[in-house]
Design an enzyme around this catalytic site. Structure first.
Site, mmCIF file in Angstrom:
data_model
loop_
_atom_site.group_PDB
_atom_site.id
_atom_site.type_symbol
_atom_site.label_atom_id
_atom_site.label_comp_id
_atom_site.label_asym_id
_atom_site.label_seq_id
_atom_site.Cartn_x
_atom_site.Cartn_y
_atom_site.Cartn_z
ATOM 1 C CB ILE A 11 -0.994 0.129 1.292
ATOM 2 C CG1 ILE A 11 -1.966 -1.144 0.960
ATOM 3 C CG2 ILE A 11 -1.703 1.252 1.406
ATOM 4 C CD1 ILE A 11 -2.885 -1.188 -0.202
ATOM 5 C CG ASP A 32 9.996 0.177 4.970
ATOM 6 O OD1 ASP A 32 8.841 -0.012 4.925
ATOM 7 O OD2 ASP A 32 10.964 -0.838 5.218
ATOM 8 C CB CYS A 149 -9.495 -3.438 0.519
ATOM 9 S SG CYS A 149 -8.965 -5.171 0.912
ATOM 10 C CB THR A 178 -2.028 -10.762 1.607
ATOM 11 O OG1 THR A 178 -2.012 -11.249 2.847
ATOM 12 C CG2 THR A 178 -3.354 -10.585 1.319
ATOM 13 N NE ARG A 229 -7.089 -13.326 2.318
ATOM 14 C CZ ARG A 229 -6.346 -12.693 3.112
ATOM 15 N NH1 ARG A 229 -4.912 -12.604 3.103
ATOM 16 N NH2 ARG A 229 -6.899 -11.950 4.064
#
Length: 330
Positions: A11, A32, A149, A178, A229
């Site tokens: 994201i 990060d 989402c 994911t 998934r």
């Protein structure tokens, strides 16, 4: 409005791509702990969305693209960053680590004016879904959860169906795998999440029903949800089985959503008469796309299918929130 991104996962990197040349915002910094060379590489090449549209380089500790220069920080905690010195208006908290009120407040203490999470935060953080209750935003809100989402998809659908009346709802979100899943079998406290993501259809536990009940209190104890998934890298198909309080027809249900898509939900919810598959939804900016070809009704029971791009659609709503927050930023 001056923006910083904390956490450069899927994201965070997609937000970078979308915000860096958006004239409404100034992307000032990203933070990060990953190696900066690796970060630039991952921004330049993306397996889903392709190569970055412009040259992108690392120069003197900053990312440079076109005429933009974005500072790169490598701190493991917001308390080690001076957002005040960088004059940051809003931090996009995309690391997934600072999702409680106390955790997100570390960004405020470091000098940011507002914090927008990229997930559903803890119960002490306002949960607002753009297109549903975004009008409740006010100047006093300094930390906001825009939901996930799946919540952005399901909230609108259940709210619209509840205009007829809902007895119960079972939701199955068939979702691309994911980063929290694995390529090969390994340990995980949720056993199924530890199985090889590209080899199986994998049901996983989610907290969607709790989020929906926070947003739609009249539906408390009437919603159950699971995410399945599947071995694709992008996109989701939301499968709703809803028991209504009154009988309806397929035409009535489809007309309800077609009208919503063309009026108050325009830009948030879309309505399609095409025979879609998940690949067709990549890059779609809507929170959900109703597939009218798959709507079915048996008396009071409705089966409704909606598609969404779990990355692009979701970051579209985060950008909507930034626009919404602009009026409260000095």
């Amino acid at each position: 409005m001056r923006i910083a991104i904390n956490g450069m996962g899927r994201i965070g990197r997609l937000l970078f791509r979308r915000l860096v040349n958006d004239p409404s915002f100034t992307l000032v910094a990203v933070n990060d702990v990953m190696d900066t060379d690796n970060l630039v590489y991952l921004l330049k090449y993306d397996s889903l969305f392709g190569k970055f549209h412009a040259d992108i380089t690392l120069e003197h500790g900053s990312i440079c693209t076109g005429n933009k220069t974005i500072s790169v920080l490598q701190q493991d905690h917001p308390s080690k960053i001076s957002w005040k010195q960088l004059d940051i208006d809003i931090v996009l908290e995309c690391s997934g680590k600072f999702t409680t009120k106390a955790g997100a407040a570390a960004h405020l203490e470091a000098g940011a004016k507002k914090v927008l999470l990229s997930t559903t935060g803890s119960a002490d953080i306002p949960l607002m879904i753009y297109g549903f209750n975004h009008h409740q935003l006010n100047e006093a809100v300094d930390v906001l959860s825009p939901g996930g989402c799946m919540t952005n998809c399901a909230t609108h659908i259940l709210y619209i169906l509840n205009s007829i009346g809902i007895e119960s709802a079972q939701i199955n979100i068939l979702h691309s795998y994911t980063s929290r899943q694995q390529l090969v079998d390994t340990w995980h406290k949720q056993f199924r999440r530890g199985r090889a993501a590209a080899e199986s259809i994998i049901p996983v536990e989610i907290d969607l029903s709790q989020s929906l009940e926070r947003l739609l209190p009249p539906l408390a104890n009437r919603i159950a949800a699971v995410s399945t998934r599947v071995p694709v890298t992008n996109g989701a198909m939301a499968d709703f089985t809803v028991q209504l309080k009154a009988p309806a027809t397929r035409h009535e249900i489809n007309l309800l959503f077609e009208t919503a898509a063309n009026t108050e939900y325009k830009g948030i919810l879309a309505y399609s008469t095409d025979q879609l598959v998940s690949a067709d939804i990549k890059g779609d900016t809507h929170s959900c796309v109703i597939d009218n070809t798959l709507t079915s009704v048996i008396q009071k029971q409705v089966k409704l299918i909606a598609w969404f791009d779990n990355e692009y659609g979701y970051t579209s709503r985060m950008i909507d929130w930034l626009q919404c927050w602009k009026k409260f930023i000095d």
